[in-house]
Design a protein around this motif. Structure first.
Motif, PDB file in Angstrom:
ATOM      1  N   ALA A  10       0.814  -1.332  -0.166  1.00  0.00           N
ATOM      2  CA  ALA A  10      -0.169  -0.172  -0.039  1.00  0.00           C
ATOM      3  C   ALA A  10       0.959   1.282   0.149  1.00  0.00           C
ATOM      4  N   ALA A  11       1.980   1.163   0.877  1.00  0.00           N
ATOM      5  CA  ALA A  11       2.911   2.337   0.802  1.00  0.00           C
ATOM      6  C   ALA A  11       3.479   2.555  -0.679  1.00  0.00           C
ATOM      7  N   LEU A  12       3.631   1.691  -1.405  1.00  0.00           N
ATOM      8  CA  LEU A  12       4.016   1.624  -2.833  1.00  0.00           C
ATOM      9  C   LEU A  12       3.633   2.122  -3.884  1.00  0.00           C
ATOM     10  N   GLY A  13       2.035   2.610  -3.401  1.00  0.00           N
ATOM     11  CA  GLY A  13       1.086   3.049  -4.046  1.00  0.00           C
ATOM     12  C   GLY A  13      -0.150   2.239  -4.810  1.00  0.00           C
ATOM     13  N   TYR A  14      -0.406   1.285  -4.098  1.00  0.00           N
ATOM     14  CA  TYR A  14      -1.447   0.293  -4.669  1.00  0.00           C
ATOM     15  C   TYR A  14      -2.516   0.349  -3.468  1.00  0.00           C
ATOM     16  N   ARG A  15      -3.825   0.003  -4.167  1.00  0.00           N
ATOM     17  CA  ARG A  15      -4.823  -0.270  -3.390  1.00  0.00           C
ATOM     18  C   ARG A  15      -4.924  -1.978  -3.189  1.00  0.00           C
ATOM     19  N   VAL A  16      -4.874  -2.323  -2.001  1.00  0.00           N
ATOM     20  CA  VAL A  16      -4.397  -3.756  -1.702  1.00  0.00           C
ATOM     21  C   VAL A  16      -5.689  -4.344  -1.243  1.00  0.00           C
ATOM     22  N   ILE A  17      -6.103  -5.362  -1.966  1.00  0.00           N
ATOM     23  CA  ILE A  17      -7.420  -6.170  -1.626  1.00  0.00           C
ATOM     24  C   ILE A  17      -7.120  -7.609  -1.301  1.00  0.00           C
ATOM     25  N   VAL A  18      -7.242  -8.024   0.146  1.00  0.00           N
ATOM     26  CA  VAL A  18      -6.849  -9.240   0.778  1.00  0.00           C
ATOM     27  C   VAL A  18      -7.929  -9.977   1.267  1.00  0.00           C
ATOM     28  N   PRO A  19      -8.634 -10.737   0.426  1.00  0.00           N
ATOM     29  CA  PRO A  19      -9.763 -11.447   0.768  1.00  0.00           C
ATOM     30  C   PRO A  19      -9.659 -12.917   1.511  1.00  0.00           C
ATOM     31  N   ASP A  20     -10.550 -13.230   2.357  1.00  0.00           N
ATOM     32  CA  ASP A  20     -10.489 -14.923   3.040  1.00  0.00           C
ATOM     33  C   ASP A  20     -11.409 -15.510   1.921  1.00  0.00           C
ATOM     34  N   LEU A  21     -10.838 -16.494   1.067  1.00  0.00           N
ATOM     35  CA  LEU A  21     -12.080 -17.151   0.212  1.00  0.00           C
ATOM     36  C   LEU A  21     -13.041 -17.941   1.146  1.00  0.00           C
ATOM     37  N   PRO A  22     -14.220 -18.276   0.498  1.00  0.00           N
ATOM     38  CA  PRO A  22     -15.388 -18.891   1.039  1.00  0.00           C
ATOM     39  C   PRO A  22     -14.785 -20.006   2.046  1.00  0.00           C
ATOM     40  N   GLY A  23     -15.068 -20.119   3.328  1.00  0.00           N
ATOM     41  CA  GLY A  23     -14.653 -21.210   4.045  1.00  0.00           C
ATOM     42  C   GLY A  23     -13.536 -20.878   4.760  1.00  0.00           C
ATOM     43  N   HIS A  24     -12.637 -20.036   4.495  1.00  0.00           N
ATOM     44  CA  HIS A  24     -11.404 -19.665   4.973  1.00  0.00           C
ATOM     45  C   HIS A  24     -11.444 -18.560   5.871  1.00  0.00           C
ATOM     46  N   GLY A  25     -10.270 -18.630   6.950  1.00  0.00           N
ATOM     47  CA  GLY A  25     -10.252 -17.380   7.846  1.00  0.00           C
ATOM     48  C   GLY A  25     -11.546 -16.978   8.461  1.00  0.00           C
ATOM     49  N   ARG A  26     -11.779 -15.852   8.202  1.00  0.00           N
ATOM     50  CA  ARG A  26     -12.964 -15.151   8.866  1.00  0.00           C
ATOM     51  C   ARG A  26     -14.354 -15.004   7.995  1.00  0.00           C
ATOM     52  N   SER A  27     -14.187 -15.466   6.622  1.00  0.00           N
ATOM     53  CA  SER A  27     -15.220 -15.780   5.771  1.00  0.00           C
ATOM     54  C   SER A  27     -16.194 -17.096   6.161  1.00  0.00           C
ATOM     55  N   GLU A  28     -17.420 -16.733   5.817  1.00  0.00           N
ATOM     56  CA  GLU A  28     -18.319 -17.796   6.236  1.00  0.00           C
ATOM     57  C   GLU A  28     -18.252 -18.978   5.059  1.00  0.00           C
ATOM     58  N   PRO A  29     -18.789 -20.141   5.361  1.00  0.00           N
ATOM     59  CA  PRO A  29     -18.716 -21.418   4.458  1.00  0.00           C
ATOM     60  C   PRO A  29     -19.465 -21.086   3.239  1.00  0.00           C
ATOM     61  N   ALA A  30     -19.052 -21.554   2.125  1.00  0.00           N
ATOM     62  CA  ALA A  30     -19.620 -21.455   0.971  1.00  0.00           C
ATOM     63  C   ALA A  30     -21.055 -22.154   0.914  1.00  0.00           C
ATOM     64  N   PRO A  31     -22.241 -21.520   0.304  1.00  0.00           N
ATOM     65  CA  PRO A  31     -23.411 -22.107   0.528  1.00  0.00           C
ATOM     66  C   PRO A  31     -23.639 -23.608   0.349  1.00  0.00           C
ATOM     67  N   ALA A  32     -22.736 -24.207  -0.712  1.00  0.00           N
ATOM     68  CA  ALA A  32     -22.735 -25.413  -1.157  1.00  0.00           C
ATOM     69  C   ALA A  32     -22.029 -26.494  -0.251  1.00  0.00           C
ATOM     70  N   GLY A  33     -21.213 -25.774   0.772  1.00  0.00           N
ATOM     71  CA  GLY A  33     -20.259 -26.692   1.461  1.00  0.00           C
ATOM     72  C   GLY A  33     -18.958 -26.295   0.693  1.00  0.00           C
ATOM     73  N   PRO A  34     -17.735 -27.103   1.274  1.00  0.00           N
ATOM     74  CA  PRO A  34     -16.197 -26.868   1.045  1.00  0.00           C
ATOM     75  C   PRO A  34     -16.166 -26.992  -0.624  1.00  0.00           C
TER      76      PRO A  34
END
Length: 275
Positions: free
Chosen positions: A45-69
């Motif tokens: 970000a300090a180098l001039g980027y808008r950094v977007i870091v997601p947790d994919l479905p079922g990972h980290g703080r994201s809830e599970p995918a609707p159809a499961g893993p």
């Protein structure tokens, strides 16, 4: 820094954003989360980027995918496309490692004309000799606790085995302990996606600049296969990292953000040259 929960693909998804400027979508590895980019996002970000870091479905703080893993990496690619549209990212870069790298290549195939460029690490768009040691049947068997009573230990030691030789011991230990926290059901489902996906036949159609990166000490991949994939993508670049294994963004530490900045700058220059 901004942290949001967004409804993406029917999943309440955790997405971290930091910085302003050219958007960069950063994708994590199998079973992991955006925490893998914690040492990179602020520097990038300090180098001039808008950094977007997601947790994919079922990972980290994201809830599970609707159809499961998820067992099909194309599902993750479609989820990323929806996220890009939801955040109104105009010509973003996409950077990913392992399954994140495979998803990056799928995005380049699916919507390369709308990307500024793609950096795929530890991936080449298909299976290889290392990945073939993993089978769908074996991975499904490991989902039964009695078949794999020490899965967390195996994740820990398996991670240590694929970290590069030039990585300091304390750094390698931290990487392995962070990976040990994976949910085995999610990890194995991701790996089923890893051993069954293949977009190599479509790589010649990619319409954005691509840079493929592999660690020389990566036991999961044969660098020669990554080189072949780079040759399939029009004008793609290829980098072999000496002494680095399967997780460059974690193994290179403070050196990764400026290294990635150089790669992205190179992709951006090629985008301008094409215009």
């Amino acid at each position: 820094m901004k942290a949001n929960y967004l409804d993406v693909g029917g999943t309440r998804s955790f997405v971290l954003e930091e910085g302003h400027g050219q958007p960069v979508l950063c994708l994590h590895t199998a079973g992991q989360s955006g925490v893998q980019w914690r040492d990179v996002q602020s520097e990038l970000a300090a180098l001039g980027y808008r950094v977007i870091v997601p947790d994919l479905p079922g990972h980290g703080r994201s809830e599970p995918a609707p159809a499961g893993p998820v067992r099909d990496l194309a599902v993750y690619a479609a989820w990323c496309e929806e996220l890009i549209d939801r955040l109104e990212l105009e010509r973003p870069f996409v950077v990913g490692c392992s399954i994140g790298g495979a998803i990056t290549l799928q995005l380049a195939v699916r919507r390369g004309d709308r990307l500024a460029g793609a950096v795929a690490m530890a991936a080449h768009g298909g299976t290889d000799a290392g990945a073939q040691k993993l089978t769908v049947r074996g991975l499904e068997r490991e989902l039964v606790d009695s078949a794999a009573p020490s899965r967390s230990d195996r994740t820990y030691f398996g991670t240590l085995a694929v970290v590069g030789s030039r990585v300091p011991a304390d750094r390698a230990e931290l990487i392995a302990r962070m990976h040990r926290r994976e949910d085995p059901e999610i990890s194995n489902s991701d790996l089923i996606g890893w051993v069954t996906h293949d977009v190599r036949s479509q790589l010649p159609t990619v319409a954005c600049p691509v840079h493929l990166v592999v660690g020389a000490d990566d036991l999961w991949l044969d660098p020669a296969d990554v080189r072949v994939a780079a040759d399939l993508v029009p004008g793609a670049r290829y980098t072999l990292l000496d002494g680095i294994g399967h997780y460059p963004m974690e193994e290179l530490g403070d050196a990764f953000a400026p290294t990635l900045h150089g790669w992205l700058t190179g992709l951006g220059d090629r985008t301008e040259a094409r215009a």
